[in-house]
Motif scaffolding. Structure first.
Motif, PDB file in Angstrom:
ATOM      1  N   UNK A 169      52.091  47.268  42.020  1.00 21.00           N
ATOM      2  CA  UNK A 169      51.541  46.143  41.502  1.00 21.00           C
ATOM      3  C   UNK A 169      50.189  45.696  41.231  1.00 21.00           C
ATOM      4  N   UNK A 170      49.823  44.780  41.177  1.00 20.69           N
ATOM      5  CA  UNK A 170      48.680  44.812  41.229  1.00 20.69           C
ATOM      6  C   UNK A 170      48.345  42.894  40.872  1.00 20.69           C
ATOM      7  N   UNK A 171      47.645  43.425  42.303  1.00 15.99           N
ATOM      8  CA  UNK A 171      47.360  41.331  42.220  1.00 15.99           C
ATOM      9  C   UNK A 171      45.159  40.831  43.209  1.00 15.99           C
ATOM     10  N   UNK A 172      45.226  39.930  41.603  1.00  9.45           N
ATOM     11  CA  UNK A 172      43.762  39.616  42.426  1.00  9.45           C
ATOM     12  C   UNK A 172      43.455  38.005  42.258  1.00  9.45           C
ATOM     13  N   UNK A 173      42.589  37.798  43.253  1.00 11.61           N
ATOM     14  CA  UNK A 173      41.903  36.138  43.724  1.00 11.61           C
ATOM     15  C   UNK A 173      40.812  36.186  43.419  1.00 11.61           C
ATOM     16  N   UNK A 174      40.782  35.034  42.366  1.00 12.34           N
ATOM     17  CA  UNK A 174      38.540  35.359  42.417  1.00 12.34           C
ATOM     18  C   UNK A 174      38.678  33.855  42.753  1.00 12.34           C
ATOM     19  N   UNK A 175      37.484  33.087  43.144  1.00 11.26           N
ATOM     20  CA  UNK A 175      37.251  31.725  43.135  1.00 11.26           C
ATOM     21  C   UNK A 175      35.874  31.252  43.076  1.00 11.26           C
ATOM     22  N   UNK A 176      35.356  31.756  41.942  1.00  8.30           N
ATOM     23  CA  UNK A 176      33.727  31.826  41.135  1.00  8.30           C
ATOM     24  C   UNK A 176      33.596  30.769  41.449  1.00  8.30           C
ATOM     25  N   UNK A 177      33.699  29.499  41.659  1.00  6.20           N
ATOM     26  CA  UNK A 177      33.432  27.942  42.336  1.00  6.20           C
ATOM     27  C   UNK A 177      34.055  27.352  43.611  1.00  6.20           C
ATOM     28  N   UNK A 178      33.810  26.671  43.832  1.00  6.57           N
ATOM     29  CA  UNK A 178      34.758  25.777  45.029  1.00  6.57           C
ATOM     30  C   UNK A 178      35.862  25.620  45.173  1.00  6.57           C
ATOM     31  N   UNK A 179      35.600  23.950  43.452  1.00  7.74           N
ATOM     32  CA  UNK A 179      36.996  23.857  43.630  1.00  7.74           C
ATOM     33  C   UNK A 179      37.916  24.945  42.398  1.00  7.74           C
ATOM     34  N   UNK A 180      37.763  26.294  41.832  1.00 11.01           N
ATOM     35  CA  UNK A 180      38.169  26.956  40.366  1.00 11.01           C
ATOM     36  C   UNK A 180      38.377  28.198  41.594  1.00 11.01           C
ATOM     37  N   UNK A 181      40.073  27.848  41.591  1.00 10.21           N
ATOM     38  CA  UNK A 181      40.853  29.395  41.021  1.00 10.21           C
ATOM     39  C   UNK A 181      41.464  30.306  40.305  1.00 10.21           C
ATOM     40  N   UNK A 182      40.800  31.538  40.119  1.00 13.36           N
ATOM     41  CA  UNK A 182      41.448  32.259  39.229  1.00 13.36           C
ATOM     42  C   UNK A 182      42.612  33.683  39.872  1.00 13.36           C
ATOM     43  N   UNK A 183      43.679  33.335  39.147  1.00 15.23           N
ATOM     44  CA  UNK A 183      44.775  34.199  39.934  1.00 15.23           C
ATOM     45  C   UNK A 183      45.359  35.098  38.883  1.00 15.23           C
ATOM     46  N   UNK A 184      45.610  36.520  39.091  1.00 18.02           N
ATOM     47  CA  UNK A 184      47.019  36.913  37.886  1.00 18.02           C
ATOM     48  C   UNK A 184      47.059  38.342  38.683  1.00 18.02           C
ATOM     49  N   UNK A 185      48.529  38.201  38.406  1.00 11.44           N
ATOM     50  CA  UNK A 185      49.270  39.564  39.068  1.00 11.44           C
ATOM     51  C   UNK A 185      50.281  40.093  38.095  1.00 11.44           C
ATOM     52  N   UNK A 186      50.294  41.377  38.262  1.00  7.45           N
ATOM     53  CA  UNK A 186      51.224  42.435  37.460  1.00  7.45           C
ATOM     54  C   UNK A 186      51.870  43.153  38.579  1.00  7.45           C
ATOM     55  N   UNK A 187      52.746  43.437  37.910  1.00 14.73           N
ATOM     56  CA  UNK A 187      54.490  43.237  38.456  1.00 14.73           C
ATOM     57  C   UNK A 187      55.107  44.689  37.717  1.00 14.73           C
TER      58      UNK A 187
END
Length: 271
Positions: free
Chosen positions: A148-166
């Motif tokens: 698997x690969x998983x990432x979480x990124x918060x470019x700004x305080x109230x913004x969240x980007x999530x990506x997961x590949x299994x």
């Protein structure tokens, strides 16, 4: 085929039973129900099952060792089938042992050994896994490895980007924007599959597969601390059922479903 799927019901529980500074034990339970409607048959003429279930119960244990490592295990036993727990051939077993080794700061190596007779690749064979947890700051975290690969990124305080590949065909991607403290909106893409052991299957290794992709958008509202209401809608496409030992058999005993809109509501409670 149209009119085959009308709704899907799912309930999941993860409840801590015992917790201390060094160890934790939790119980897991899951119940999925998928009714199928319409006069649909496989290409061979065999009738489609009227209902599909996935019932399971399990436990999760982890313990921090004196050297800072964390070791643990996971076991779940269930019956994804049109007739749950009909006999031993409709029983699924998913068991894992894992070890977390700190690697400076919040980073860590993760080692895994998994057995799953219901896996969509190499089912019934134990496979090892390894990944690296990288957390350089509070804005970015990633788990890089196999399977698997998983990432979480918060470019700004109230913004969240999530990506997961299994591996091999499971993708979850979502962008979430919090508007005010109790309300957030999101949009994303999912590619997923489910599998069941049919009681009257010709070969013990065969499973009924359901694959679909979804574009989605929705909103989440915090009702009370720990309780969220989530509404999701979108467009489901590339949907199909087939019977076989793996994805390579996707063109045999296959039923394609029409693309269509979907709506989902769920309540999430966190201890």
């Amino acid at each position: 085929a149209s009119g085959l799927l009308h709704y899907f019901s799912s309930s999941s529980v993860l409840a801590p039973v015992f917790q201390s500074q060094r160890q934790e034990f939790s119980l897991l339970a899951n119940a999925d129900y998928l009714p199928l409607d319409g006069d649909i048959r496989f290409p061979s003429g065999k009738a489609f099952p009227g209902e599909l279930y996935d019932l399971s119960l399990g436990g999760l244990y982890r313990r921090q060792l004196d050297n800072g490592w964390i070791a643990g295990g996971f076991l779940r036993v269930g019956s994804p089938s049109d007739e749950p727990f009909h006999d031993a051939d409709e029983i699924s077993v998913n068991a894992s042992a894992f070890l977390r080794l700190p690697s400076g700061g919040k980073n860590a190596w993760l080692l895994l050994l998994n057995y799953d007779n219901h896996r969509d690749f190499l089912g019934g064979s134990p496979i090892p896994g390894a990944a690296y947890w990288w957390e350089p700051n509070d804005q970015f975290q990633a788990l890089v490895g196999m399977p698997l690969f998983s990432a979480r990124y918060k470019p700004w305080k109230d913004t969240t980007l999530n990506f997961t590949y299994m591996y091999p065909r499971n993708i979850f991607a979502r962008a979430t924007q919090r508007l005010v403290k109790p309300l957030a909106v999101f949009a994303g893409f999912e590619w997923s599959n489910q599998r069941w052991f049919l009681v009257d299957r010709s070969h013990r290794e065969d499973m009924l597969y359901f694959n679909q992709k979804k574009w989605l958008a929705g909103a989440s509202y915090t009702l009370t601390p720990g309780v969220d209401l989530e509404l999701t809608g979108g467009w489901a496409f590339d949907r199909n059922f087939f019977v076989g030992e793996g994805y390579g058999d996707r063109d045999q005993e296959r039923v394609d479903l029409d693309n269509g809109a979907f709506l989902k509501a769920q309540v999430v409670y966190r201890f």
